[in-house]
Motif scaffolding. Structure first.
Motif, PDB file in Angstrom:
ATOM      1  N   TYR A  37       0.826  -1.203   0.000  1.00  0.00           N
ATOM      2  CA  TYR A  37       0.000   0.000   0.000  1.00  0.00           C
ATOM      3  C   TYR A  37       0.866   1.261   0.000  1.00  0.00           C
ATOM      4  CZ  TYR A  37      -3.667   3.241   1.516  1.00  0.00           C
ATOM      5  OH  TYR A  37      -4.547   4.282   1.607  1.00  0.00           O
ATOM      6  N   LEU A  38       1.862   1.315   0.879  1.00  0.00           N
ATOM      7  CA  LEU A  38       2.765   2.468   0.909  1.00  0.00           C
ATOM      8  C   LEU A  38       3.477   2.652  -0.422  1.00  0.00           C
ATOM      9  CD1 LEU A  38       4.519   2.171   4.386  1.00  0.00           C
ATOM     10  CD2 LEU A  38       2.838   3.867   3.678  1.00  0.00           C
ATOM     11  N   THR A  39       3.982   1.563  -0.971  1.00  0.00           N
ATOM     12  CA  THR A  39       4.688   1.622  -2.253  1.00  0.00           C
ATOM     13  C   THR A  39       3.765   2.156  -3.332  1.00  0.00           C
ATOM     14  OG1 THR A  39       6.104  -0.219  -1.606  1.00  0.00           O
ATOM     15  CG2 THR A  39       5.965   0.275  -3.960  1.00  0.00           C
ATOM     16  N   GLY A  40       2.530   1.659  -3.368  1.00  0.00           N
ATOM     17  CA  GLY A  40       1.565   2.120  -4.366  1.00  0.00           C
ATOM     18  C   GLY A  40       1.239   3.595  -4.225  1.00  0.00           C
ATOM     19  N   LEU A  41       1.115   4.057  -2.991  1.00  0.00           N
ATOM     20  CA  LEU A  41       0.806   5.473  -2.771  1.00  0.00           C
ATOM     21  C   LEU A  41       1.948   6.388  -3.201  1.00  0.00           C
ATOM     22  CD1 LEU A  41      -0.888   5.439   0.742  1.00  0.00           C
ATOM     23  CD2 LEU A  41      -1.985   5.910  -1.453  1.00  0.00           C
ATOM     24  N   LEU A  42       3.176   5.941  -2.999  1.00  0.00           N
ATOM     25  CA  LEU A  42       4.327   6.803  -3.222  1.00  0.00           C
ATOM     26  C   LEU A  42       5.026   6.587  -4.560  1.00  0.00           C
ATOM     27  CD1 LEU A  42       5.742   6.674   0.389  1.00  0.00           C
ATOM     28  CD2 LEU A  42       4.414   8.510  -0.674  1.00  0.00           C
ATOM     29  N   ALA A  43       4.678   5.529  -5.268  1.00  0.00           N
ATOM     30  CA  ALA A  43       5.313   5.271  -6.563  1.00  0.00           C
ATOM     31  C   ALA A  43       4.826   6.287  -7.597  1.00  0.00           C
ATOM     32  CB  ALA A  43       4.986   3.852  -7.033  1.00  0.00           C
ATOM     33  N   PRO A  44       5.710   6.682  -8.505  1.00  0.00           N
ATOM     34  CA  PRO A  44       5.302   7.634  -9.545  1.00  0.00           C
ATOM     35  C   PRO A  44       4.446   6.943 -10.613  1.00  0.00           C
ATOM     36  CG  PRO A  44       7.581   6.998  -9.858  1.00  0.00           C
ATOM     37  CD  PRO A  44       7.120   6.327  -8.600  1.00  0.00           C
ATOM     38  N   ARG A  45       3.167   6.890 -10.364  1.00  0.00           N
ATOM     39  CA  ARG A  45       2.224   6.254 -11.291  1.00  0.00           C
ATOM     40  C   ARG A  45       1.157   7.252 -11.671  1.00  0.00           C
ATOM     41  NH1 ARG A  45       1.798   0.764  -7.733  1.00  0.00           N
ATOM     42  NH2 ARG A  45       3.788  -0.113  -8.361  1.00  0.00           N
ATOM     43  N   GLU A  46       0.559   7.026 -12.830  1.00  0.00           N
ATOM     44  CA  GLU A  46      -0.448   7.965 -13.335  1.00  0.00           C
ATOM     45  C   GLU A  46      -1.722   7.981 -12.511  1.00  0.00           C
ATOM     46  OE1 GLU A  46      -1.252   7.554 -17.493  1.00  0.00           O
ATOM     47  OE2 GLU A  46       0.866   7.302 -17.973  1.00  0.00           O
ATOM     48  N   THR A  52      -6.182  -0.805  -8.539  1.00  0.00           N
ATOM     49  CA  THR A  52      -5.342  -1.517  -9.500  1.00  0.00           C
ATOM     50  C   THR A  52      -3.981  -0.850  -9.648  1.00  0.00           C
ATOM     51  OG1 THR A  52      -6.451  -0.352 -11.306  1.00  0.00           O
ATOM     52  CG2 THR A  52      -7.183  -2.602 -10.847  1.00  0.00           C
ATOM     53  N   CYS A  53      -3.950   0.462  -9.657  1.00  0.00           N
ATOM     54  CA  CYS A  53      -2.669   1.156  -9.782  1.00  0.00           C
ATOM     55  C   CYS A  53      -1.846   1.016  -8.514  1.00  0.00           C
ATOM     56  CB  CYS A  53      -2.891   2.617 -10.120  1.00  0.00           C
ATOM     57  SG  CYS A  53      -1.354   3.444 -10.517  1.00  0.00           S
ATOM     58  N   LEU A  54      -2.476   1.088  -7.352  1.00  0.00           N
ATOM     59  CA  LEU A  54      -1.746   0.900  -6.100  1.00  0.00           C
ATOM     60  C   LEU A  54      -1.037  -0.453  -6.090  1.00  0.00           C
ATOM     61  CD1 LEU A  54      -4.253   2.252  -3.440  1.00  0.00           C
ATOM     62  CD2 LEU A  54      -2.089   3.287  -4.118  1.00  0.00           C
ATOM     63  N   GLY A  56      -0.084  -1.962  -8.813  1.00  0.00           N
ATOM     64  CA  GLY A  56       0.780  -2.050  -9.986  1.00  0.00           C
ATOM     65  C   GLY A  56       0.205  -2.884 -11.106  1.00  0.00           C
ATOM     66  N   ALA A  57      -1.121  -2.932 -11.221  1.00  0.00           N
ATOM     67  CA  ALA A  57      -1.786  -3.721 -12.270  1.00  0.00           C
ATOM     68  C   ALA A  57      -2.470  -2.797 -13.274  1.00  0.00           C
ATOM     69  CB  ALA A  57      -2.811  -4.668 -11.644  1.00  0.00           C
ATOM     70  N   GLU A  58      -2.857  -3.374 -14.386  1.00  0.00           N
ATOM     71  CA  GLU A  58      -3.573  -2.623 -15.415  1.00  0.00           C
ATOM     72  C   GLU A  58      -4.981  -2.271 -14.921  1.00  0.00           C
ATOM     73  OE1 GLU A  58      -2.585  -1.548 -18.463  1.00  0.00           O
ATOM     74  OE2 GLU A  58      -0.607  -2.183 -17.797  1.00  0.00           O
ATOM     75  N   PRO A  59      -5.515  -1.115 -15.346  1.00  0.00           N
ATOM     76  CA  PRO A  59      -6.892  -0.788 -14.953  1.00  0.00           C
ATOM     77  C   PRO A  59      -7.870  -1.783 -15.567  1.00  0.00           C
ATOM     78  CG  PRO A  59      -6.058   0.793 -16.543  1.00  0.00           C
ATOM     79  CD  PRO A  59      -4.921  -0.117 -16.203  1.00  0.00           C
ATOM     80  N   VAL A  60      -8.980  -1.981 -14.965  1.00  0.00           N
ATOM     81  CA  VAL A  60     -10.081  -2.868 -15.350  1.00  0.00           C
ATOM     82  C   VAL A  60      -9.605  -4.310 -15.533  1.00  0.00           C
ATOM     83  CG1 VAL A  60     -12.023  -3.244 -16.908  1.00  0.00           C
ATOM     84  CG2 VAL A  60     -11.271  -0.917 -16.418  1.00  0.00           C
ATOM     85  N   ALA A  61      -8.786  -4.571 -16.544  1.00  0.00           N
ATOM     86  CA  ALA A  61      -8.346  -5.944 -16.823  1.00  0.00           C
ATOM     87  C   ALA A  61      -7.557  -6.529 -15.662  1.00  0.00           C
ATOM     88  CB  ALA A  61      -7.506  -5.974 -18.096  1.00  0.00           C
ATOM     89  N   GLY A  62      -6.854  -5.712 -14.927  1.00  0.00           N
ATOM     90  CA  GLY A  62      -6.030  -6.198 -13.829  1.00  0.00           C
ATOM     91  C   GLY A  62      -6.750  -6.315 -12.506  1.00  0.00           C
ATOM     92  N   ALA A  63      -8.038  -6.034 -12.481  1.00  0.00           N
ATOM     93  CA  ALA A  63      -8.787  -6.033 -11.221  1.00  0.00           C
ATOM     94  C   ALA A  63      -8.783  -7.394 -10.524  1.00  0.00           C
ATOM     95  CB  ALA A  63     -10.216  -5.573 -11.451  1.00  0.00           C
ATOM     96  N   GLN A  64      -8.648  -8.473 -11.278  1.00  0.00           N
ATOM     97  CA  GLN A  64      -8.643  -9.811 -10.678  1.00  0.00           C
ATOM     98  C   GLN A  64      -7.233 -10.334 -10.419  1.00  0.00           C
ATOM     99  OE1 GLN A  64     -11.481 -11.063  -9.548  1.00  0.00           O
ATOM    100  NE2 GLN A  64     -12.384  -9.194 -10.341  1.00  0.00           N
ATOM    101  N   HIS A  65      -6.241  -9.517 -10.702  1.00  0.00           N
ATOM    102  CA  HIS A  65      -4.849  -9.920 -10.473  1.00  0.00           C
ATOM    103  C   HIS A  65      -4.663 -10.232  -8.988  1.00  0.00           C
ATOM    104  CE1 HIS A  65      -0.490  -9.528 -10.122  1.00  0.00           C
ATOM    105  NE2 HIS A  65      -0.449  -9.800 -11.416  1.00  0.00           N
ATOM    106  N   GLN A  69      -6.116  -8.300  -5.541  1.00  0.00           N
ATOM    107  CA  GLN A  69      -7.012  -8.963  -4.601  1.00  0.00           C
ATOM    108  C   GLN A  69      -6.423  -8.984  -3.179  1.00  0.00           C
ATOM    109  OE1 GLN A  69     -10.217 -10.051  -5.359  1.00  0.00           O
ATOM    110  NE2 GLN A  69      -9.711  -8.808  -7.138  1.00  0.00           N
ATOM    111  N   ARG A  70      -5.112  -9.209  -3.069  1.00  0.00           N
ATOM    112  CA  ARG A  70      -4.468  -9.180  -1.746  1.00  0.00           C
ATOM    113  C   ARG A  70      -4.565  -7.789  -1.126  1.00  0.00           C
ATOM    114  NH1 ARG A  70      -0.682 -12.531  -4.331  1.00  0.00           N
ATOM    115  NH2 ARG A  70       0.645 -10.732  -4.785  1.00  0.00           N
ATOM    116  N   LEU A  71      -4.318  -6.770  -1.939  1.00  0.00           N
ATOM    117  CA  LEU A  71      -4.392  -5.408  -1.427  1.00  0.00           C
ATOM    118  C   LEU A  71      -5.825  -5.053  -1.035  1.00  0.00           C
ATOM    119  CD1 LEU A  71      -2.873  -2.860  -0.724  1.00  0.00           C
ATOM    120  CD2 LEU A  71      -3.159  -2.103  -3.091  1.00  0.00           C
ATOM    121  N   GLN A  72      -6.777  -5.483  -1.833  1.00  0.00           N
ATOM    122  CA  GLN A  72      -8.194  -5.253  -1.512  1.00  0.00           C
ATOM    123  C   GLN A  72      -8.533  -5.891  -0.163  1.00  0.00           C
ATOM    124  OE1 GLN A  72     -10.717  -3.516  -2.870  1.00  0.00           O
ATOM    125  NE2 GLN A  72     -12.085  -4.221  -1.262  1.00  0.00           N
ATOM    126  N   PHE A  73      -8.081  -7.118   0.041  1.00  0.00           N
ATOM    127  CA  PHE A  73      -8.348  -7.796   1.307  1.00  0.00           C
ATOM    128  C   PHE A  73      -7.688  -7.051   2.468  1.00  0.00           C
ATOM    129  CE2 PHE A  73      -7.486 -10.725   4.740  1.00  0.00           C
ATOM    130  CZ  PHE A  73      -8.739 -11.264   4.945  1.00  0.00           C
TER     131      PHE A  73
END
Length: 111
Positions: A37-46, A52-54, A56-65, A69-73
């Motif tokens: 979570y920290l990495t996702g918040l602080l990484a230079p991402r769009e 999904t971005c937090l 590091g996955a693709e939007p929509v298509a990566g939702a089941q990655h 799912q671990r981050l969601q949990f």
């Protein structure tokens, strides 16, 4: 009591920050989730405000990655106390002379 298993480190100096919160989490999965979570918040991402971005996955298509799912949990189901995490975060900000309020002003972080 069993020994606490080591957690894979967060990137760079973020690990030193994350270690300061480890005692507030009961499991390895929670410590990993916190680092992700920290990495996702602080990484230079769009899109650093989407799950999904937090993760590091693709939007929509990566939702089941699995990482998403671990981050969601971790964020919605894992039993950790956000008040204690926030109190520790504020304590660390106030203890560091670079971020603590002083006569010359204060640091304001706007999320």
């Amino acid at each position: 009591m069993t020994a606490r298993r080591p957690c894979p480190p967060a990137p760079g100096p973020l690990e030193q920050y994350a270690v300061g919160f480890d005692d507030l989490f009961d499991s390895l999965a929670q410590r990993r989730g916190f680092r992700q979570y920290l990495t996702g918040l602080l990484a230079p991402r769009e899109r650093n405000k989407t799950l999904t971005c937090l993760a590091g996955a693709e939007p929509v298509a990566g939702a089941q990655h699995p990482a998403v799912q671990r981050l969601q949990f971790f964020l919605s189901e894992s039993p950790w106390e956000h008040e204690r995490i926030n109190a520790r975060r504020l304590e660390r900000l106030l203890d560091d002379p670079r971020t603590a309020a002083h006569a010359g002003g204060v640091l304001v972080i706007d999320d």
